[in-house]
Motif scaffolding. Structure first.
Motif, short mmCIF file in Angstrom:
data_model
loop_
_atom_site.label_atom_id
_atom_site.label_comp_id
_atom_site.label_asym_id
_atom_site.label_seq_id
_atom_site.Cartn_x
_atom_site.Cartn_y
_atom_site.Cartn_z
N ALA A 131 -12.28 -6.84 12.65
CA ALA A 131 -10.82 -7.82 12.34
C ALA A 131 -10.81 -8.05 11.04
N VAL A 132 -11.97 -8.32 10.29
CA VAL A 132 -11.76 -8.46 9.07
C VAL A 132 -11.27 -7.62 8.00
N PHE A 133 -11.58 -6.23 8.42
CA PHE A 133 -10.82 -5.34 7.51
C PHE A 133 -9.58 -4.96 7.99
N ALA A 134 -9.17 -5.20 9.22
CA ALA A 134 -7.76 -5.11 9.77
C ALA A 134 -7.11 -6.13 9.13
N ILE A 135 -7.39 -7.24 8.96
CA ILE A 135 -6.60 -8.13 7.82
C ILE A 135 -6.62 -8.17 6.49
N VAL A 136 -7.46 -7.17 5.86
CA VAL A 136 -7.61 -6.85 4.81
C VAL A 136 -6.44 -5.44 4.63
N PHE A 137 -6.35 -4.77 5.44
CA PHE A 137 -5.66 -3.70 5.30
C PHE A 137 -3.93 -4.20 5.37
N LEU A 138 -3.58 -5.35 6.44
CA LEU A 138 -2.69 -5.73 6.50
C LEU A 138 -2.05 -6.59 5.39
N TRP A 139 -3.03 -7.13 4.63
CA TRP A 139 -2.60 -8.08 3.36
C TRP A 139 -2.33 -6.70 2.48
N SER A 140 -3.08 -5.90 2.37
CA SER A 140 -2.86 -4.75 1.13
C SER A 140 -1.64 -4.15 1.51
N ALA A 141 -1.14 -3.73 2.89
CA ALA A 141 -0.07 -3.08 3.30
C ALA A 141 1.13 -3.97 2.86
N VAL A 142 1.32 -5.33 3.05
CA VAL A 142 2.19 -6.06 2.70
C VAL A 142 2.57 -6.14 1.20
N ALA A 143 1.44 -6.32 0.52
CA ALA A 143 1.69 -6.57 -0.99
C ALA A 143 2.06 -5.23 -1.52
N LEU A 144 1.63 -4.12 -0.91
CA LEU A 144 2.02 -2.62 -1.37
C LEU A 144 3.62 -2.49 -1.11
N SER A 145 3.91 -2.83 0.17
CA SER A 145 5.26 -2.73 0.56
C SER A 145 6.11 -3.84 -0.03
N THR A 146 5.81 -4.78 -0.74
CA THR A 146 6.59 -5.79 -1.40
C THR A 146 6.79 -5.10 -2.89
N GLN A 147 5.86 -4.66 -3.31
CA GLN A 147 5.96 -3.87 -4.68
C GLN A 147 6.80 -2.81 -4.71
N ARG A 148 6.65 -2.05 -3.44
CA ARG A 148 7.67 -0.92 -3.21
C ARG A 148 9.17 -1.54 -3.02
N LEU A 149 9.34 -2.70 -2.34
CA LEU A 149 10.77 -3.02 -2.18
C LEU A 149 11.28 -3.96 -3.64
N HIS A 150 10.44 -4.19 -4.44
CA HIS A 150 10.75 -4.50 -5.69
C HIS A 150 11.44 -3.65 -6.34
N ASP A 151 10.68 -2.29 -6.17
CA ASP A 151 11.46 -1.23 -7.13
C ASP A 151 12.88 -0.91 -6.68
N ILE A 152 13.07 -1.33 -5.38
CA ILE A 152 14.61 -1.11 -5.18
C ILE A 152 15.50 -2.27 -5.05
N GLY A 153 14.88 -3.26 -5.67
CA GLY A 153 15.52 -4.65 -6.10
C GLY A 153 15.63 -5.50 -5.07
N ARG A 154 14.93 -5.39 -4.06
CA ARG A 154 14.88 -6.44 -2.65
C ARG A 154 13.61 -7.20 -2.79
N ARG A 155 13.64 -8.59 -2.55
CA ARG A 155 12.63 -9.24 -2.39
C ARG A 155 11.53 -8.80 -1.25
N GLY A 156 10.54 -9.31 -1.46
CA GLY A 156 9.36 -9.13 -0.34
C GLY A 156 9.73 -9.70 0.91
N TRP A 157 10.61 -10.65 1.05
CA TRP A 157 10.87 -11.44 2.17
C TRP A 157 11.40 -10.53 3.27
N SER A 158 12.03 -9.41 2.73
CA SER A 158 12.89 -8.53 3.31
C SER A 158 11.69 -7.79 4.63
N LEU A 159 10.69 -7.92 4.42
CA LEU A 159 9.67 -7.13 5.26
C LEU A 159 9.75 -8.06 6.57
N LEU A 160 10.11 -9.32 6.79
CA LEU A 160 10.12 -10.02 7.91
C LEU A 160 11.12 -9.50 8.64
#
Length: 123
Positions: A50-79
């Protein structure tokens, strides 16, 4: 030294990344977390995995937020991903869109290359 270069790349949601960087980093994070999660699961049980599942989830959210920043959207769009069926599809469509070609409020264009040799043939 290695941790200081990996932390912004995988765990912080600042800046912008290209589609290929996003996909590469997501795959690397998934493989590393799956391998270490399996190992931790065999040693420590479900808590270790579970610890590594949480680490992956955190990483995926951070990476996807960076990706959304590239198209001009905020990370909150992931919600929007919590909306059944349409939410994940909407997020996937936006993550796979081409980024803006210029600097935006989240930083410079990551696809711009400034390290090419420039030759002035005009004179």
């Amino acid at each position: 030294m290695l941790l200081s270069t990996l932390a912004p790349a995988f765990f912080l949601s600042r800046g912008r990344i290209t589609r290929s960087e996003w996909l590469t980093r997501i795959i690397i994070a998934a493989l590393v977390c799956a391998a270490f999660g399996s190992l931790a699961g065999s040693w420590f049980g479900e808590i270790g995995a579970a610890v590594f599942a949480i680490v992956f989830l955190w990483s995926a959210v951070a990476l996807s937020t960076q990706r959304l920043h590239d198209i001009g959207r905020r990370g909150w769009s992931l919600l929007t991903a919590i909306v059944p069926v349409f939410g994940p599809i909407w997020v996937l469509i936006h993550v796979l869109r081409r980024g803006v070609d210029h600097e935006n409020r989240f930083g410079p264009d990551p696809a711009t290359r400034s390290d090419y040799l420039k030759v002035n043939i005009g004179g």
